[in-house]
Motif scaffolding. Structure first.
Motif, PDB file in Angstrom:
ATOM      1  N   LYS A   1       0.763  -0.090   3.718  1.00 13.25           N
ATOM      2  CA  LYS A   1      -0.302   0.526   2.894  1.00 13.25           C
ATOM      3  C   LYS A   1      -0.871   1.709   3.671  1.00 13.25           C
ATOM      4  CE  LYS A   1      -2.968  -2.495  -0.137  1.00 13.25           C
ATOM      5  NZ  LYS A   1      -2.008  -2.960  -0.974  1.00 13.25           N
TER       6      LYS A   1
ATOM      7  N   THR B   1      -3.331   4.518  -0.914  1.00 14.27           N
ATOM      8  CA  THR B   1      -4.358   3.661  -1.495  1.00 14.27           C
ATOM      9  C   THR B   1      -5.404   4.502  -2.220  1.00 14.27           C
ATOM     10  OG1 THR B   1      -3.993   2.210   0.365  1.00 14.27           O
ATOM     11  CG2 THR B   1      -5.955   1.767  -0.946  1.00 14.27           C
ATOM     12  N   ARG B   2      -5.752   5.650  -1.613  1.00 17.14           N
ATOM     13  CA  ARG B   2      -6.773   6.500  -2.233  1.00 17.14           C
ATOM     14  C   ARG B   2      -6.312   7.061  -3.585  1.00 17.14           C
ATOM     15  NH1 ARG B   2     -11.559   8.998   0.324  1.00 17.14           N
ATOM     16  NH2 ARG B   2     -12.256  10.429  -1.286  1.00 17.14           N
TER      17      ARG B   2
ATOM     18  N   GLY C   1      -4.670   3.505  -5.800  1.00 13.94           N
ATOM     19  CA  GLY C   1      -5.486   2.300  -5.955  1.00 13.94           C
ATOM     20  C   GLY C   1      -4.582   1.075  -5.901  1.00 13.94           C
ATOM     21  N   GLN C   2      -4.905   0.060  -6.715  1.00 18.32           N
ATOM     22  CA  GLN C   2      -4.045  -1.129  -6.778  1.00 18.32           C
ATOM     23  C   GLN C   2      -2.785  -0.775  -7.548  1.00 18.32           C
ATOM     24  OE1 GLN C   2      -5.756  -4.617  -8.487  1.00 18.32           O
ATOM     25  NE2 GLN C   2      -5.631  -5.520  -6.459  1.00 18.32           N
ATOM     26  N   HIS C   3      -1.629  -0.955  -6.939  1.00 20.66           N
ATOM     27  CA  HIS C   3      -0.391  -0.459  -7.547  1.00 20.66           C
ATOM     28  C   HIS C   3       0.717  -1.431  -7.186  1.00 20.66           C
ATOM     29  CE1 HIS C   3       2.954   2.400  -8.148  1.00 20.66           C
ATOM     30  NE2 HIS C   3       2.110   3.136  -8.835  1.00 20.66           N
TER      31      HIS C   3
ATOM     32  N   TYR D   1      -3.456   5.078   3.954  1.00 14.68           N
ATOM     33  CA  TYR D   1      -4.766   5.471   3.434  1.00 14.68           C
ATOM     34  C   TYR D   1      -4.609   6.366   2.202  1.00 14.68           C
ATOM     35  CZ  TYR D   1      -9.123   8.106   3.141  1.00 14.68           C
ATOM     36  OH  TYR D   1     -10.250   8.710   2.683  1.00 14.68           O
TER      37      TYR D   1
ATOM     38  N   THR E   1       2.832  -0.772  -4.042  1.00 15.65           N
ATOM     39  CA  THR E   1       2.261  -0.811  -2.696  1.00 15.65           C
ATOM     40  C   THR E   1       1.605  -2.157  -2.371  1.00 15.65           C
ATOM     41  OG1 THR E   1       0.227   0.174  -3.541  1.00 15.65           O
ATOM     42  CG2 THR E   1       1.819   1.686  -2.579  1.00 15.65           C
ATOM     43  N   GLU E   2       1.491  -3.031  -3.378  1.00 17.36           N
ATOM     44  CA  GLU E   2       0.861  -4.339  -3.102  1.00 17.36           C
ATOM     45  C   GLU E   2       1.833  -5.267  -2.374  1.00 17.36           C
ATOM     46  OE1 GLU E   2      -2.402  -5.579  -3.903  1.00 17.36           O
ATOM     47  OE2 GLU E   2      -2.616  -3.409  -4.012  1.00 17.36           O
TER      48      GLU E   2
END
Ligand code: HEM
Length: 519
Positions: free
Chosen positions: A99, A104-105, A108-110, A101, A113-114
């Motif tokens: 993950k 994530t910015r 968001g929740q995806h 920065y 990438t989770e």
């Protein structure tokens, strides 16, 4: 005096401590798989494997080696055996993602990438299974048939725009899958905006375009007015929200209509309780399917065209096979595909010679693992060097040449005289689609799209080089690629000639017949 001495002692202690920490940055810890020597501070920054080049580190240190960059450990796998042992068999602890920065910015929740233990990832994978189970004949559906026909008509009408036609059809097939909506034009449509947004995302996530925030987390506190990257993140996020938010809203507003009722979004929204998800979850999952599926089929089809343009005898052999089975009085269908061994071999060879995602999407380990006596530490970034696996001369004779026939005698295209000490048992057909728990959930639909388009294009047209100087597989197949990102073919043109008038007529008739589904 004593006070001076203790200040001096503390200062020297702190100095030695800092020096030892700096010295250890980018140093390889004991027990890790071996790898090229690390350099002061920068470690192995310069040693990452590259496309078009054999992986010297794999040849020197073995099929699993490590690279150290600052405080990150990368473990590179360069054989199918290593992929099976680490990614497939130990999938429960090798399925996480790194993950960053910036990701994530912006995202968001995806789903992409989770981590695999996250709620979003689990419900997303469950939803797509539910969707595919209830749409087993998706690639044979009228919407897909209409799309396949439109691709051919677009090429008939303006062969010089082959490149953008291919991009359009790839996004349109994905929007059909995700939202139940086809995109029938490229310029000015969501198809064009998709590629613009994808480019913006690639640029913003490229580590060369922002300060090393993951390395120096204090940079996150820099106020927005001095941190241009924060403003850029907001802009990319905004563009994506307009594009994906619009498509999502349109789909939810028309949930009663025939076309949208069988889309992934429709299935999710109708089963929110059963899937234990919210509308926001459904939106985020649909974004991820667009991101992952929107351009991958386009990349494959463009590479296929470059391959046949550069290898006319392969094109002629594939067309002869089609003519023998199908003839010129009807178009091929997916039911013909299993009876076309050379075309199946050609598709495998395209996957091999220029894999769409040559270094996979990196995973991250969730605990310490053992492999061949080495330790792969918790948090290591796991990279499959598919390029090296598919260009290994111990497995593939003359690996730089495009030779579909290698797959006629051997399921995996291996040379006849593979040496006894080279392990071939762990190979599988779908290495191009990733590994372990995260293996591409779009694989079956992608293979159907590829199969249908490859058959149709060979049945309808003959491709050859034009005078533009483009269309060279070595040069035009890709823009430079970063680890974990798909290749991007550069724009090229070629001659495209319809094979005869009868075929032109059949294509136009089919398209007219399918127009009812092109909304
Ligand atoms: C030629 C076509 C395609 C290729 C070569 C391809 C390849 C891949 C690869 C290598 C991964 C990473 C797997 C891993 O982490 O080990 C992936 C992930 C993914 N693909 Fe595909 N893909 C293709 C088409 C599609 C299509 C058409 C869709 C959907 C419509 C799709 C949806 C996804 C999704 C959602 C993920 C993320 C999975 C996760 O992170 O759990 N792909 N794909």
């Amino acid at each position: 005096m004593a006070a001076h001495l203790s200040v001096f002692a503390i200062a020297s202690g702190a100095f030695v401590f800092c020096l030892s920490r700096i010295w250890r940055i980018s140093k390889r810890e004991k027990g890790l798989p071996p790898g090229p020597p690390t350099r002061f501070i920068f470690g192995n920054v310069a040693d990452f494997p590259k496309a078009f080049q054999r992986d010297q580190s794999a040849q020197t240190y073995g099929d699993v080696y490590s690279l150290q960059v600052f405080n990150s450990t990368f473990v590179i796998m360069a054989s199918a055996t290593a992929v099976k042992a680490i990614m497939d068999k130990q999938g429960q602890c090798t399925g996480n993602r790194l993950k960053t920065y910036m990701a994530t910015r912006v995202l968001g929740q995806h789903l992409i990438t989770e981590n695999t233990d996250s709620r979003l990832w689990k419900i997303g994978r469950k939803a797509v299974r539910m969707f595919l189970d209830s749409n087993t004949a998706l690639a044979r559906s009228p919407a897909y048939q209409a799309e396949f026909a439109q691709f051919l008509v677009d090429i008939l009408d303006s062969p010089q725009n082959l490149f953008s036609h291919t991009k359009r059809t790839s996004v349109s097939l994905t929007t059909s899958f995700v939202y139940g909506k086809r995109l029938t034009v490229y310029e000015g449509s969501e198809a064009e905006k998709f590629f613009e947004a994808a480019q913006l995302l690639n640029d913003i996530l490229n580590p060369a375009n922002h300060p090393p925030i993951d390395l120096l987390p204090a940079l996150q506190l820099v106020p927005t007015r001095w941190a241009s990257w924060k403003g850029r993140c907001e802009r990319v996020k905004g563009e994506r929200n307009v594009l994906y938010g619009g498509l999502f809203r349109e789909c939810t507003d028309s949930l009663t209509s025939e076309t949208s009722s069988s889309s992934l979004v429709a299935i999710m929204l109708k089963n929110l309780d059963k899937l234990n998800m919210t509308v926001n979850d459904a939106k985020s999952i649909s974004d991820a399917f667009m991101d992952a599926g929107g351009d991958t089929s386009a990349v494959f089809i463009l590479i296929f065209i470059l391959a046949v343009v550069n290898n006319p005898s392969c094109q002629a052999r594939a067309q002869a096979e089609l003519d023998f089975l199908v003839g010129g009085d009807r178009m091929p269908t997916l039911d013909d595909l299993p009876s076309l061994p050379y075309i199946n071999a050609l598709i495998k060879e395209v996957h091999r010679i220029r894999p769409v995602v040559p270094f996979g999407l990196p995973h991250q380990s969730a605990q310490d693992l053992q492999y061949k006596g080495y330790i792969i530490p918790n948090g290591a970034i796991l990279v499959v060097n598919l390029w090296e696996i598919y260009h290994d001369p111990r497995l593939f004779e003359d690996p730089e040449s495009f030779k579909p026939e290698r797959y006629l005698n051997s399921q995996f295209g291996f040379r006849e005289d593979v040496e006894i000490d080279v392990d071939t048992d762990d190979f599988r057909d779908n290495l191009s689609f990733g590994a372990g728990r995260r293996i591409c959930p779009g694989e079956s639909i992608a293979m159907a799209i590829i199969g249908a388009n490859v058959m149709n294009l060979l049945w309808a047209f003959t491709f050859s080089k034009d005078k533009s100087g483009t269309g060279n597989i070595d040069i035009d197949a890709f823009e430079p690629v970063q680890i974990g990102i798909s290749f991007k073919p550069r724009p090229f043109t070629c001659n495209v000639v319809v094979r005869d008038d009868k075929r032109r007529e059949i294509i136009r008739d089919l398209h007219a017949h399918m127009c009812a589904f092109s909304a």
